[in-house]
Design an enzyme around this catalytic site. Structure first.
Site, mmCIF file in Angstrom:
data_model
loop_
_atom_site.group_PDB
_atom_site.id
_atom_site.type_symbol
_atom_site.label_atom_id
_atom_site.label_comp_id
_atom_site.label_asym_id
_atom_site.label_seq_id
_atom_site.Cartn_x
_atom_site.Cartn_y
_atom_site.Cartn_z
ATOM 1 N N ASP A 251 -3.641 4.777 -1.217
ATOM 2 C CA ASP A 251 -3.433 3.390 -1.645
ATOM 3 C C ASP A 251 -2.682 2.657 -0.524
ATOM 4 O O ASP A 251 -3.302 2.011 0.331
ATOM 5 C CB ASP A 251 -2.643 3.406 -2.973
ATOM 6 C CG ASP A 251 -2.162 2.043 -3.445
ATOM 7 O OD1 ASP A 251 -2.470 1.032 -2.785
ATOM 8 O OD2 ASP A 251 -1.466 1.971 -4.478
ATOM 9 N N LYS A 275 -7.443 -2.156 -3.044
ATOM 10 C CA LYS A 275 -6.799 -3.366 -3.554
ATOM 11 C C LYS A 275 -7.209 -4.508 -2.635
ATOM 12 O O LYS A 275 -6.831 -4.517 -1.461
ATOM 13 C CB LYS A 275 -5.277 -3.208 -3.573
ATOM 14 C CG LYS A 275 -4.794 -2.211 -4.622
ATOM 15 C CD LYS A 275 -3.283 -2.081 -4.629
ATOM 16 C CE LYS A 275 -2.868 -1.105 -5.738
ATOM 17 N NZ LYS A 275 -1.447 -0.707 -5.627
#
Ligand SMILES: [Mg+2]
Length: 381
Positions: A251, A275
């Protein structure tokens, strides 16, 4: 990523006159505090970009927090970068492709770039009366749901949260882990919910010296362990991945397609959390999903506890192929008693989320409500 890929025609058309550009800071209280191994947040303090052109109002949301505890960027640095470096590049007659090219010399600051780019994409889509997913070339589809459960005071409280998520129909549950709150907490959830699609996110709390401890999580058949090691690392994750059966997911370390390509080549992960705000916007996120799919890597759309604007952007993004796993997209009521958009996100009976049909981000921003949560508003043009 690559400059020589063919661009859709709308990327090359002049952005036209944008009469008004504003930055708004809002603070929406969370229904319950959200805790990770790094910090606990009681509200979503977001920086919003508002554009007005030819009677159309378009929005972007910067996913940065007011603090640098998830990422180096903050709402304050994003304001500085947008105001002093990105917007000055927005000259009359420029296309979106032209603007993005000019902004490439601004290094890093992906969250600031994403906020502006996404607002411009919303504007382009609304001018064409198209939902964003259609502008980007993807048919509408309902998307899978997932929930991220922050740290709880004790195991019974965690089990109660997981129970509620399971009853609600979420397709996967993510629990936060960190030093001292890992093996036994995961064991408790797994024993109560043997068949649950369960994953754990450490937000970078461990080091390679913890490999034996992390290997103990293998017995719980987690779908993945997210970002166990440092927030900027890829290489040590590759050493750790070689010692674990459980897939690792990156991430915080992944800021663009080049990082994703490096992680794939190094075998630093078997899953990527995309994201859009962390990688510079929807366009890079779509490319990253394609890159992952091309390498057979599952990917999913991560959340930053966004307001309804960012949540809508994440939903539109998941029309793109490559988002093969349920992400962090949850119901609005899980975060806010009142959001600044309508309609709220709700799950259908099978736990899916419908893609909103409206133009642009697909949901309507209720500006009267923003007034209730407004910390500040600055007109830049
Ligand atoms: Mg994470």
């Amino acid at each position: 990523m690559k400059n020589n890929e063919p661009q859709p025609a709308w990327m090359e058309e002049p952005l036209g006159n944008i009469e008004r550009i504003e930055l708004l800071n809002v603070s929406l209280p969370f229904v319950a505090p959200f805790g990770t191994s790094v910090a606990t947040w009681n509200s979503k303090d977001a920086l919003l970009v508002r554009l007005e052109a030819d009677g159309v109002v378009a929005w972007g949301e910067c996913v940065a927090d007011p603090d640098p505890y998830y990422a180096g960027e903050t709402t304050g640095t994003a304001r500085h970068i947008i105001k002093d470096f990105l917007l000055p590049e927005l000259k009359p007659g420029l296309s979106l492709a032209g603007l993005l090219e000019r902004c490439r010399r601004v290094r890093g600051n992906e969250m600031a770039k994403a906020a502006l780019e996404n607002a411009l994409l919303d504007l382009i889509a609304k001018r064409r009366s198209l939902p964003l997913h259609a502008l980007l070339g993807f048919p509408s589809r309902r998307i899978m749901s997932g929930i991220s459960i922050g740290f709880q005071d004790d195991v019974p409280a965690l089990l109660a949260q997981v129970q509620e998520a399971v009853e609600r129909g979420y397709h996967r549950v993510k629990m936060k882990i960190g030093r001292g709150r890992d093996v036994e907490w995961v064991r408790a959830v797994r024993e109560r919910f043997p068949a649950l699609a369960l994953m754990a996110d450490a937000n970078g709390d461990y080091s390679l010296e913890d490999a034996a401890l992390l290997a103990r999580l293998d017995e719980f058949k987690l779908t993945m362990i997210e970002q166990p090691l440092a927030y900027h690392d890829i290489y040590q994750h590759s050493l750790l991945q070689a010692r674990l059966r459980t897939p690792l997911c990156l991430d915080e370390s992944i800021h663009g397609c080049d990082d994703a390509a490096a992680a794939i080549a190094l075998k630093g992960c078997r899953v990527i959390n995309i994201k859009q705000g962390r990688v510079g916007g929807l366009l890079e996120a779509v490319k990253m999903a394609g890159l992952c799919a091309g390498h057979g890597l599952p990917a999913w759309s991560g959340g930053m506890d966004e307001t309804g604007i960012g949540r809508a952007l994440n939903i539109q993004l998941q029309a793109a192929p490559g988002f093969t796993l349920p992400g962090d997209t949850s119901e609005t009521r899980r975060y806010f008693r009142e959001d600044i958009v309508e309609p709220p996100v709700i799950l259908d009976r099978e736990g899916y989320i419908a893609m909103p049909a409206g133009p642009g981000i697909g949901v309507a921003v209720v500006e009267e409500r923003i007034t209730n949560y407004l910390l500040g508003r600055e007109k830049l043009r």
